[in-house]
Design an enzyme around this catalytic site. Structure first.
Site, short mmCIF file in Angstrom:
data_model
loop_
_atom_site.label_atom_id
_atom_site.label_comp_id
_atom_site.label_asym_id
_atom_site.label_seq_id
_atom_site.Cartn_x
_atom_site.Cartn_y
_atom_site.Cartn_z
N GLY A 41 -12.17 18.31 -6.60
CA GLY A 41 -13.56 17.83 -6.98
C GLY A 41 -13.76 17.63 -8.52
O GLY A 41 -14.34 16.65 -9.20
N GLY A 89 -4.79 22.03 -12.55
CA GLY A 89 -4.39 23.35 -13.44
C GLY A 89 -3.07 23.36 -14.04
O GLY A 89 -2.73 24.49 -14.43
N MET A 115 -9.92 11.60 -2.01
CA MET A 115 -10.75 12.70 -1.94
C MET A 115 -12.02 12.17 -1.38
O MET A 115 -13.14 12.39 -1.75
CB MET A 115 -10.96 13.67 -3.10
CG MET A 115 -9.77 14.55 -3.57
SD MET A 115 -9.86 14.97 -5.06
CE MET A 115 -9.40 13.57 -6.16
N GLY A 163 -11.46 18.35 -12.74
CA GLY A 163 -10.48 18.40 -13.39
C GLY A 163 -10.84 19.77 -14.29
O GLY A 163 -11.86 20.12 -14.34
N GLY A 164 -9.86 20.27 -14.85
CA GLY A 164 -9.98 21.53 -15.87
C GLY A 164 -10.19 22.63 -15.38
O GLY A 164 -10.54 23.53 -16.12
N HIS A 220 -4.92 9.35 -4.88
CA HIS A 220 -5.44 10.61 -4.12
C HIS A 220 -6.82 10.32 -3.59
O HIS A 220 -7.85 10.41 -4.57
CB HIS A 220 -5.01 11.67 -5.05
CG HIS A 220 -5.43 12.89 -4.66
ND1 HIS A 220 -5.91 13.99 -5.50
CD2 HIS A 220 -5.97 13.43 -3.32
CE1 HIS A 220 -6.35 15.20 -4.61
NE2 HIS A 220 -6.29 14.91 -3.36
N MET A 255 -2.66 21.01 -3.01
CA MET A 255 -3.91 20.95 -4.23
C MET A 255 -3.85 22.57 -4.84
O MET A 255 -3.88 23.72 -4.11
CB MET A 255 -5.19 20.78 -3.60
CG MET A 255 -5.55 19.73 -3.27
SD MET A 255 -5.52 18.37 -4.60
CE MET A 255 -6.51 19.38 -5.92
#
Ligand code: DX5
Ligand code: ZN
Length: 219
Positions: A141, A176, A67, A143-144, A65, A136
Site C-alpha cells: 500500500g 523496505g 494490488m 512505499g518507504g 504488481h 511482500m
C-alpha cells in the site's frame, strides 16, 4: 545473477521519463510498476494511462504488481498498455488458478504475490502455474516502510518447495529493501529485489550503482 527492480512508486512523476532513462543508462532491466486500487490496499497509485505513456519511451521489462481486488477484470487492459509480467495477490482473487491462467493466456509472464501475514503454503497449489513469486516484505500500500525480516523464511520455503517439485520460478522480494539489507536478502536466494525509496530518493544513478554492487557480491 540476482537483479534490482526499481519501483516507480517512489519516482518524481514530474520527470518520470528522465528518471527512467537514468535507470536504463546504469543497466537496470526491470521496472517495477505498483498499481493500487484503494480497495485491496488503502491507497490509490496510478493505472493504465501512465503505463501506456512510459511504454512508448522504453524497452525495460515492465513488472506490473497489481494490488487490486479481483484483478482478473483488468488483465487484458494491462497487457494492452505494455505489461511484460502481471503479478496478482493470492488474497485478492476469488479464483486464483483461473486468474493466473488468464494472465498466461496473454503470453506474458505470470506472477503471484503474498502479504506478510499470509502463510506461504497458500501458494503451493499454484506454483506450477507461475513464472514469478513475489514475497511482500512490508504491508502493501505504501512505499518507504521498514523491511519485515521474518518474511525471509518464506523465501527459504519457496526455494525448498521448488527443488522438491522441480519447478521453475523466480522469487522477488518487495518492500523496505535498501543497501543495508540487500546482501542478506539476496543470500536467501531472492532473484529480484524491488526498491523504491532506496533508488529514487537522492542520486538515482549512485543509488543503483551501490545497490547493484551489493547484489552482485551477494549473488
Ligand atoms: C508497496 C509496493 C512496493 C513499494 C516499494 O506496496 O508494492 O513496491 O513501492 O517501495 P520501498 O522500496 O520504498 O519499500
Ligand atoms: Zn510492488
Amino acid at each position: 545473477m540476482s537483479q534490482i527492480a526499481p519501483s516507480i512508486l517512489a519516482a518524481d512523476f514530474n520527470c518520470l521519463g528522465k528518471q527512467i532513462a537514468q535507470l536504463e543508462a546504469c543497466g537496470v532491466r526491470i521496472l517495477h510498476v505498483d498499481v493500487m486500487d484503494g480497495m485491496f490496499v488503502p491507497s490509490i497509485s496510478f493505472g493504465m494511462p501512465l503505463i501506456a505513456s512510459i511504454r512508448k519511451h522504453t524497452n525495460l521489462f515492465f513488472d506490473v504488481h497489481l494490488m487490486v481486488q479481483e484483478p482478473i477484470r483488468y488483465i487484458s487492459d494491462f497487457v494492452e498498455c505494455g505489461a511484460d509480467s502481471v503479478t496478482v495477490h493470492a488474497e485478492a482473487c476469488h479464483d486464483v488458478g483461473e486468474t493466473l491462467r488468464e494472465i498466461s493466456r496473454h503470453n506474458i509472464k505470470c506472477g503471484i504475490a503474498i502479504n506478510p501475514e499470509t502463510e506461504v503454503d497458500v501458494l503451493f497449489p499454484y506454483l506450477e502455474l507461475v513464472d514469478l513469486v513475489l514475497v511482500m516484505s512490508v504491508h502493501p500500500g505504501f512505499g518507504g516502510q521498514k523491511f519485515m525480516k521474518e518474511t525471509l523464511q518464506k523465501v527459504d520455503s519457496l526455494r525448498r518447495f521448488q527443488k522438491e517439485k522441480g519447478l521453475c520460478y523466480n522469487i522477488e522480494m518487495d518492500g523496505g529493501i535498501c543497501v543495508e539489507n540487500a546482501a542478506e536478502i539476496i543470500s536467501h536466494g531472492v532473484d529480484i529485489a524491488v526498491a523504491g525509496t532506496a533508488v529514487f530518493i537522492g542520486d538515482i544513478q549512485r543509488n543503483v550503482k551501490k545497490m547493484g554492487e551489493v547484489i552482485r557480491n551477494a549473488s
